[in-house]
Scaffold this motif. Structure first.
Motif, PDB file in Angstrom:
ATOM      1  N   LYS A  94      30.004 -35.229  23.497  1.00  0.00           N
ATOM      2  CA  LYS A  94      29.389 -34.692  24.715  1.00  0.00           C
ATOM      3  C   LYS A  94      30.119 -33.438  25.180  1.00  0.00           C
ATOM      4  CE  LYS A  94      28.048 -37.034  28.198  1.00  0.00           C
ATOM      5  NZ  LYS A  94      28.080 -37.940  29.361  1.00  0.00           N
ATOM      6  N   ASN A 119      28.803 -30.390  23.866  1.00  0.00           N
ATOM      7  CA  ASN A 119      27.408 -30.147  24.274  1.00  0.00           C
ATOM      8  C   ASN A 119      26.374 -30.743  23.323  1.00  0.00           C
ATOM      9  OD1 ASN A 119      28.034 -28.731  26.659  1.00  0.00           O
ATOM     10  ND2 ASN A 119      28.315 -26.829  25.524  1.00  0.00           N
ATOM     11  N   SER A 132      23.589 -33.415  22.590  1.00  0.00           N
ATOM     12  CA  SER A 132      22.712 -34.238  23.413  1.00  0.00           C
ATOM     13  C   SER A 132      22.926 -35.701  23.059  1.00  0.00           C
ATOM     14  CB  SER A 132      21.247 -33.863  23.174  1.00  0.00           C
ATOM     15  OG  SER A 132      20.841 -34.253  21.870  1.00  0.00           O
ATOM     16  N   LYS A 137      27.168 -26.921  15.625  1.00  0.00           N
ATOM     17  CA  LYS A 137      27.527 -26.786  17.039  1.00  0.00           C
ATOM     18  C   LYS A 137      28.566 -25.692  17.241  1.00  0.00           C
ATOM     19  CE  LYS A 137      25.923 -29.042  19.609  1.00  0.00           C
ATOM     20  NZ  LYS A 137      24.730 -28.886  20.480  1.00  0.00           N
TER      21      LYS A 137
END
Length: 277
Positions: free
Chosen positions: A56, A59, A61, A86
């Motif tokens: 998390k 970032n 989901s 990411k």
């Protein structure tokens, strides 16, 4: 075993969040007492919760995290690919923040010097030029804003392939014409085009005529400023739109290492406003 309260306190996650995670199948209690509905978590689930919190923080989901957790086989390989993806996203965000910070510092400097933060508009040069008729090999379609970059690549690959197959002579860099009169969330009427020497099946005439021309060096994020300057100039000098605005990509966006190397020509076809006496 840990009660939901103990688990919540150790991991610093609210019981409300834990219940929601159970509801979506992200992290189920190890045991639920049927008589009273009390929820208990195993010691092993503490690390799972820490793993979720770590992703998390990057970032991810909840749906992405759930998919990673459910990939029992080859989980490390999937995790590596997802972390790599990411990382690229975050690097791009960092670049955007750095660009915004540079712009903010420039605005602060201008304000200290008694200048408006909009003073950069004065450096945007607009010229009135006559553009001759040209033959365009093109693809025109409705495109959503978030699809423009992808469609740019797809359409121009098809167009350049056709120039090779049909042995057409490319006369100028690729261009995009914007036929939409207004921004629409349902898509923009865009024409991807290449000027060619030959007039054959699949080409069309395009006569821009009198145009306001501006050369933009740098990021496409500055295009709106160019559009604004051209409209302001046209209004002041008594001109109005006569054809689709178009952009010529002197440098291929996929072939530059940094945005500052981009060169784009913006053309706004105009005509003198009619005066009723």
């Amino acid at each position: 075993m840990l009660s939901i309260g103990e688990f919540s306190n150790i991991c610093k996650v609210s019981t409300k969040t834990l219940r929601y995670y159970a509801e979506i199948g992200l992290l189920l209690p190890d045991e639920i007492i049927p008589e009273n509905g009390y929820r208990y978590y195993s010691i092993e689930q503490l690390e799972t919760m820490l793993f979720i919190n770590r992703l998390k923080s990057y970032n991810f989901s909840l749906e992405e995290i759930k998919n990673i957790l459910e990939a029992e086989e080859l989980q490390d390989e999937k995790l590596y690919l997802e972390l790599t993806r990411k990382k690229k996203e975050i690097e791009k965000q960092v670049q955007e923040f750095e660009k915004t910070l540079d712009q903010l510092n420039t605005d602060l400097t201008n304000l200290k010097q008694g200048k408006s933060i909009m003073s950069y508009m004065e450096s945007i040069d607009t010229q009135l030029v006559e553009v001759p008729m040209m033959y365009l090999l093109s693809i025109r379609k409705m495109v959503h804003e978030h699809e423009v970059a992808e469609e740019y690549g797809n359409c121009f690959r098809k167009l350049f392939r056709k120039t090779q197959v049909d042995k057409l002579t490319v006369l100028a860099p690729p261009m995009v014409l914007f036929h939409s009169e207004e921004f629409s969330p349902f898509g923009l009427d865009i024409e991807f085009a290449i000027p060619v020497k030959e007039y054959v099946t699949g080409t069309r005439d395009f006569y821009p005529g009198l145009c306001l021309k501006t050369v933009l060096n740098g990021s496409y994020s500055n295009l709106s400023s160019v559009y604004t300057k051209q409209r302001e100039w046209a209004e002041k000098e008594g001109y109005e739109s006569s054809n689709a605005l178009y952009e010529v990509y002197v440098t291929d966006p996929s072939g530059v290492s940094q945005e500052s190397d981009l060169i784009t020509e913006i053309y706004y076809p105009v005509k003198k406003k009619s005066t009723n006496i």
